[in-house]
Every structure is written in structure tokens, then in C-alpha cells.
Scaffold this active site. Structure first.
Site, PDB file in Angstrom:
ATOM      1  N   TYR A  13      47.283  26.639  44.011  1.00 48.53           N
ATOM      2  CA  TYR A  13      45.814  26.668  44.142  1.00 48.53           C
ATOM      3  C   TYR A  13      45.191  27.895  43.487  1.00 48.53           C
ATOM      4  O   TYR A  13      43.995  28.080  43.559  1.00 48.53           O
ATOM      5  CB  TYR A  13      45.401  26.565  45.622  1.00 48.53           C
ATOM      6  CG  TYR A  13      46.125  27.531  46.544  1.00 48.53           C
ATOM      7  CD1 TYR A  13      45.782  28.873  46.593  1.00 48.53           C
ATOM      8  CD2 TYR A  13      47.154  27.084  47.370  1.00 48.53           C
ATOM      9  CE1 TYR A  13      46.446  29.750  47.441  1.00 48.53           C
ATOM     10  CE2 TYR A  13      47.831  27.947  48.215  1.00 48.53           C
ATOM     11  CZ  TYR A  13      47.465  29.275  48.240  1.00 48.53           C
ATOM     12  OH  TYR A  13      48.134  30.147  49.075  1.00 48.53           O
ATOM     13  N   LYS A  14      46.026  28.740  42.864  1.00 53.92           N
ATOM     14  CA  LYS A  14      45.484  29.908  42.166  1.00 53.92           C
ATOM     15  C   LYS A  14      45.204  29.508  40.713  1.00 53.92           C
ATOM     16  O   LYS A  14      44.312  28.718  40.459  1.00 53.92           O
ATOM     17  CB  LYS A  14      46.446  31.080  42.332  1.00 53.92           C
ATOM     18  CG  LYS A  14      46.488  31.534  43.799  1.00 53.92           C
ATOM     19  CD  LYS A  14      47.564  32.533  44.143  1.00 53.92           C
ATOM     20  CE  LYS A  14      47.471  32.862  45.639  1.00 53.92           C
ATOM     21  NZ  LYS A  14      48.632  33.591  46.133  1.00 53.92           N
TER      22      LYS A  14
ATOM     23  N   ARG B 162      39.746  43.290  43.427  1.00 58.73           N
ATOM     24  CA  ARG B 162      40.537  42.547  42.434  1.00 58.73           C
ATOM     25  C   ARG B 162      39.610  41.726  41.554  1.00 58.73           C
ATOM     26  O   ARG B 162      38.762  40.975  42.044  1.00 58.73           O
ATOM     27  CB  ARG B 162      41.516  41.598  43.125  1.00 58.73           C
ATOM     28  CG  ARG B 162      42.695  42.269  43.771  1.00 58.73           C
ATOM     29  CD  ARG B 162      43.791  41.268  44.112  1.00 58.73           C
ATOM     30  NE  ARG B 162      43.285  40.064  44.772  1.00 58.73           N
ATOM     31  CZ  ARG B 162      44.062  39.073  45.181  1.00 58.73           C
ATOM     32  NH1 ARG B 162      45.369  39.122  44.986  1.00 58.73           N
ATOM     33  NH2 ARG B 162      43.548  38.021  45.795  1.00 58.73           N
TER      34      ARG B 162
ATOM     35  N   PHE C 118      53.719  40.386  49.011  1.00 60.38           N
ATOM     36  CA  PHE C 118      52.716  39.596  49.725  1.00 60.38           C
ATOM     37  C   PHE C 118      53.137  39.433  51.194  1.00 60.38           C
ATOM     38  O   PHE C 118      54.304  39.184  51.488  1.00 60.38           O
ATOM     39  CB  PHE C 118      52.596  38.230  49.036  1.00 60.38           C
ATOM     40  CG  PHE C 118      51.380  37.453  49.439  1.00 60.38           C
ATOM     41  CD1 PHE C 118      50.157  37.684  48.829  1.00 60.38           C
ATOM     42  CD2 PHE C 118      51.456  36.491  50.438  1.00 60.38           C
ATOM     43  CE1 PHE C 118      49.026  36.962  49.209  1.00 60.38           C
ATOM     44  CE2 PHE C 118      50.329  35.773  50.815  1.00 60.38           C
ATOM     45  CZ  PHE C 118      49.121  36.003  50.199  1.00 60.38           C
TER      46      PHE C 118
ATOM     47  N   ASP D 195      58.932  34.803  43.650  1.00 59.99           N
ATOM     48  CA  ASP D 195      57.678  34.158  44.029  1.00 59.99           C
ATOM     49  C   ASP D 195      56.735  34.229  42.827  1.00 59.99           C
ATOM     50  O   ASP D 195      56.406  35.322  42.353  1.00 59.99           O
ATOM     51  CB  ASP D 195      57.064  34.857  45.248  1.00 59.99           C
ATOM     52  CG  ASP D 195      55.879  34.080  45.816  1.00 59.99           C
ATOM     53  OD1 ASP D 195      55.161  33.426  45.027  1.00 59.99           O
ATOM     54  OD2 ASP D 195      55.672  34.128  47.045  1.00 59.99           O
TER      55      ASP D 195
HETATM   56  C1  LIG Z   1      49.137  33.304  47.376  1.00 67.24           C
HETATM   57  C2  LIG Z   1      50.518  33.720  47.695  1.00 67.24           C
HETATM   58  C3  LIG Z   1      51.238  33.096  48.733  1.00 67.24           C
HETATM   59  C4  LIG Z   1      50.573  32.036  49.570  1.00 67.24           C
HETATM   60  O1  LIG Z   1      51.435  31.396  50.450  1.00 67.24           O
HETATM   61  P1  LIG Z   1      50.906  30.131  51.266  1.00 67.24           P
HETATM   62  O2  LIG Z   1      52.091  29.631  51.956  1.00 67.24           O
HETATM   63  O3  LIG Z   1      50.311  29.186  50.273  1.00 67.24           O
HETATM   64  O4  LIG Z   1      49.833  30.599  52.183  1.00 67.24           O
HETATM   65  C5  LIG Z   1      52.544  33.495  48.967  1.00 67.24           C
HETATM   66  N1  LIG Z   1      53.118  34.470  48.224  1.00 67.24           N
HETATM   67  C6  LIG Z   1      52.454  35.094  47.220  1.00 67.24           C
HETATM   68  C7  LIG Z   1      53.136  36.146  46.418  1.00 67.24           C
HETATM   69  C8  LIG Z   1      51.136  34.748  46.945  1.00 67.24           C
HETATM   70  O5  LIG Z   1      50.468  35.369  45.970  1.00 67.24           O
END
Ligand SMILES: *Cc1c(COP(=O)(O)O)cnc(C)c1O
Length: 424
Positions: free
Chosen positions: A234-235, A384, A133, A209
Site C-alpha cells: 500500500y506504499k 518525512r 520498523f 523487509d
Molecule cells: C509499512 C511497514 C510495515 C507495515 O506492516 P503491516 O503489517 O502492513 O502493518 C512493516 N514493516 C516495514 C519496514 C514497513 O515500512
């Protein structure tokens, strides 16, 4: 003739039967669903709003209005309380090992910095994968630059994600300070073999992560011997836009880890307002400043629903939902020029499936504008599809894929405005 539809995944009756047999079906009623026609397959990006969260936020505003600063007595322990709830319901960790705070980005920075401080002096590199990510890669790149380390990027298989052998190669020289990876790849949905990768990286520490895995797959940090992890809420945990993230540090490691942001919420006897920074011994030392209470209470409600459903049942349904997507892809989409962008075997995927097509972007727009289906687009060519086991029905998956194939058959994606949006 019910027997005839049993092995025909393309029959709507098949999906109807799966919904009827779904032990989690009633959880859908606990979410705000304004438009019954809309098929929402973006819960892996922003989960739906639980009814309980709407009520909780209303109660919070009432409390703020009437109790004012006196309410801090009941708010102060929210980060630790919510961290413990997360640990139990979603992370497979023990009380006192997780804390809810900040964003995933900030938590990744804090834990990666703390881990780098512990690394031996002769290390030279941080390892991640090129497909990780973006925010993870950017944070690690910044840390590497600030510390004169190399950021070593693995060119992983775009569908299967980083493998233990890739990590072993990257760590072969024995000069790696930290490996940081996602348990579920955000684009392909590949599920990493956490234990094998931890072994392949050793003695380098691994920071995981969990943003795309918590709430969809059993994370089991304790059982898998994970030392460090971060993730967002939030997912699949349905805590709402910008709700605080969490971090996890295995208990035995906590006393050695220093928060690079020495804030007063991590301080022993915080309200003594002591002159020198003297952090609490546990995971609370990773708190910085005043916590966002509204967001934390939303995390608490989202996590409560996940705990009630149970991660084992959620994972079983998630695998069945994504399995139906794969079968419908093969039957309906492959003949139209689509390719599967995710692992085919259920045990190698997380909670979403990517389908690839050269016209993925206009097809995504047409799905949203003309077919009441919300997926998301990840460049260059992936759509997706993220069914959330708490509220996505098998008939939703059936209808979404049916609408998708007919709009591509009809060429509807050639008629939409295909200019890029700020958010895809
Ligand atoms: C959604 C997601 C994030 C989001 O990071 P924020 O700090 O909340 O913007 C980070 N890493 C991964 C792997 C994600 O899927």
C-alpha cells in the site's frame, strides 16, 4: 533566458523543465487527484488510488453480486497470480517465488518462524537494528521470547542505517539464527547494501523487509541472492489501505520451509478436505485462510502500473525527486534550523527524505492545515517527505518546499493546535 535557470535548483523554472523532460509524466493521469492544489508527499505511507483500481473493485462487486460462489473459480489463483506479477514488476524474482497474502507483520512472523526452524540447535540470537520498523522489532521480540533466544539489537547510525560491519560484529560469535532488516530504513530512508550484509551475516540467514523499497528502488532479489523477504503493497505499489502484503522465498529453499500457520489454502488438493495437513511444495504453502480478493485485485492493478513504468525508470526519477529535496533543503531549510535526516548521496537513499527540526510536529500540522502539503511526522523530530515517482511532479516538490520555508519564516507553526493525533 532558459540557460540561466539550468543550474539554479531554487528556480521554479528548473522544476518546470524537469517535469517537461520527465518520461514518466503521463502516469500521473492514471491516479485519482481530487485537489490539484494539494501536494501529496506521503505516498511512502499510503499510495494514491489508481483509476484502474476503482474500476476493478467495481467490477469485482458486480461479479460477486451476479456469480456468487461460482466466482471462486476465477478468484482462487489470485494470491499466486499477483505474487508472480509482483515478482516480475517489483521484486526481481522468478515466477513461483512470491505470493500475495496476509499483512507484512504476519508474513514476517511466518518466514522468520520457518527460518528459525532451519537454524542449527546451538544458535542463541536473532539480530535486527534498534531503528527497524516497530512491527518488525515486536514480531522478532515475540519469536525470540517464545524460543528462548536473545533479540540482539544493533545501535545503527540514525542516518546511514545498519552497515555490513555492524552485522559482522553482531554475528561474530557464530551464534545467530536469523538476521532481519529493512532494505530502506523507514525514518531516514537509508538504503542497505543487501549483498554485503548477506555476506556479513553468513552463515546466518537474512530476512529482508522491502516495505519501503518495492516500487521505488530496484530490489533485484534474484540477482542479489536474497533467500527470504516480505513487504507491503500500500506504499509505493498503491494497492490501498490494508491491501495484502507479500512474501518471497527463493525456490531452492522452499521445500525446507514450513508455514507455522497450517491453513487449508496451503494444502495439496485443498477441496479434497483431507484429514492430515499435507502442504503444497511451493511458496503457496505460506497461504493460510481465505484470501481477501478485493485487496488482491487492487494489488494487481497497482503492480501493473509499476511494471508499465518500469522500476529502472521509477528509480531514476525517484533519485532526481529526492535530490531536488536535498538541494532545496540546503538552500532554504538549513538556514531556518533544519538538518538533513537522510543520506546525502542519491545511491545511499531509498524513495524518501527526512528533514529534522525541533518543531517538526507543529510544522507538520501547519503544512497540512495551512499549506496543503501532506508529509508525515516520525518522532521525535523528523518530517518525512516521500515523493512517489509515478505521480509526484518536480514542481510539486518545489512548491512543497517553498510553502514549507515560508510558513516557518512566518512562524505559522506556532499558531496551530499542536496536540498529538492518533495517526501521525
Ligand atoms: C509499512 C511497514 C510495515 C507495515 O506492516 P503491516 O503489517 O502492513 O502493518 C512493516 N514493516 C516495514 C519496514 C514497513 O515500512
Amino acid at each position: 533566458m532558459p540557460g540561466m535557470t539550468e543550474h539554479d535548483p531554487t528556480a521554479r523554472a528548473y522544476a518546470v523543465r524537469l517535469d517537461r523532460e520527465d518520461p514518466l509524466a503521463s502516469f500521473r493521469e492514471r491516479f485519482v487527484i481530487d485537489d490539484p492544489e494539494l501536494v501529496y508527499l506521503d505516498g511512502n505511507s499510503l499510495g494514491r488510488l489508481p483509476l484502474a483500481t476503482r474500476d476493478r473493485i467495481e467490477r469485482l462487486t458486480a461479479q460477486w453480486g451476479s456469480e456468487l460462489a461460482a466466482a471462486w473459480d476465477s478468484w482462487l489463483d489470485a494470491p499466486a497470480r499477483v505474487g508472480d506479477a509482483l515478482a516480475e514488476a517489483a521484486l526481481g524474482a522468478r515466477p513461483g517465488e512470491a505470493i500475495a497474502c496476509d499483512s507484512t507483520t504476519v508474513n514476517l512472523f511466518k518466514l522468520a518462524s520457518a527460518a528459525l526452524e532451519l537454524a542449527p540447535p546451538d544458535v542463541r540470537a536473532i539480530v535486527t537494528d534498534a531503528g527497524n520498523f516497530p512491527t518488525d522489532r515486536y514480531v522478532l521480540d515475540g519469536l525470540a521470547r517464545a524460543r528462548g533466544l536473545e533479540l540482539r539489537l544493533i545501535e545503527e547510525d540514525p542516518i546511514d542505517g545498519p552497515q555490513p560491519a555492524d552485522i559482522e560484529d553482531a554475528c561474530r560469535a557464530g551464534d545467530v539464527a536469523l538476521v532481519s532488516l529493512s532494505q530502506v530504513a523507514y525514518r531516514s530512508g537509508a538504503l542497505a547494501d543487501v549483498e554485503a550484509i548477506n555476506r556479513a551475516a553468513a552463515p546466518a540467514r537474512v530476512l529482508w523487509d522491502l516495505s519501503h523499497s518495492a516500487g521505488a528502488v530496484p530490489v533485484e532479489l534474484e540477482r542479489r541472492g536474497v533467500e527470504l523477504a516480505v513487504g507491503c503493497t500500500y506504499k509505493y505499489l498503491n494497492a490501498g489501505p490494508g491491501a495484502p502484503a507479500y512474501l518471497y522465498a527463493r525456490e531452492a529453499l522452499q521445500p525446507q520451509l514450513d508455514n507455522p500457520i497450517q491453513g487449508w489454502f496451503g494444502q495439496r488438493e485443498q477441496f479434497e478436505m483431507g484429514r492430515a495437513y499435507d502442504p503444497v511444495p511451493g511458496v503457496r504453502r505460506f497461504l493460510g485462510g481465505t484470501p481477501p480478493i478485493a485487496g488482491l485485485l487492487a494489488v494487481e492493478e497497482g503492480v501493473r502500473i509499476t511494471g508499465e513504468a518500469g522500476i529502472v525508470a521509477l528509480y531514476a526519477k525517484s533519485q532526481a525527486l529526492t535530490g531536488l529535496i536535498v538541494e532545496l533543503h540546503d538552500a532554504w531549510l538549513a538556514p531556518l534550523g533544519f538538518e538533513l535526516g537522510s543520506p546525502r548521496e542519491a545511491e545511499r537513499r531509498g524513495g524518501h527524505v527526512s528533514v529534522r527540526h525541533p518543531d517538526a510536529w507543529p510544522i507538520t500540522r501547519a503544512l497540512i492545515e495551512r499549506a496543503k502539503v501532506i508529509p508525515d511526522f516520525r518522532g521525535p523530530d523528523s518530517i518525512r517527505l516521500g515523493p512517489a515517482p509515478l505521480y509526484t511532479r518536480f514542481t510539486d516538490v518545489h512548491d512543497a518546499l517553498d510553502r514549507l520555508r515560508s510558513l516557518v519564516e512566518d512562524g505559522a507553526h506556532r499558531e496551530v493546535d499542536a496536540s498529538r493525533r492518533a495517526v501521525t
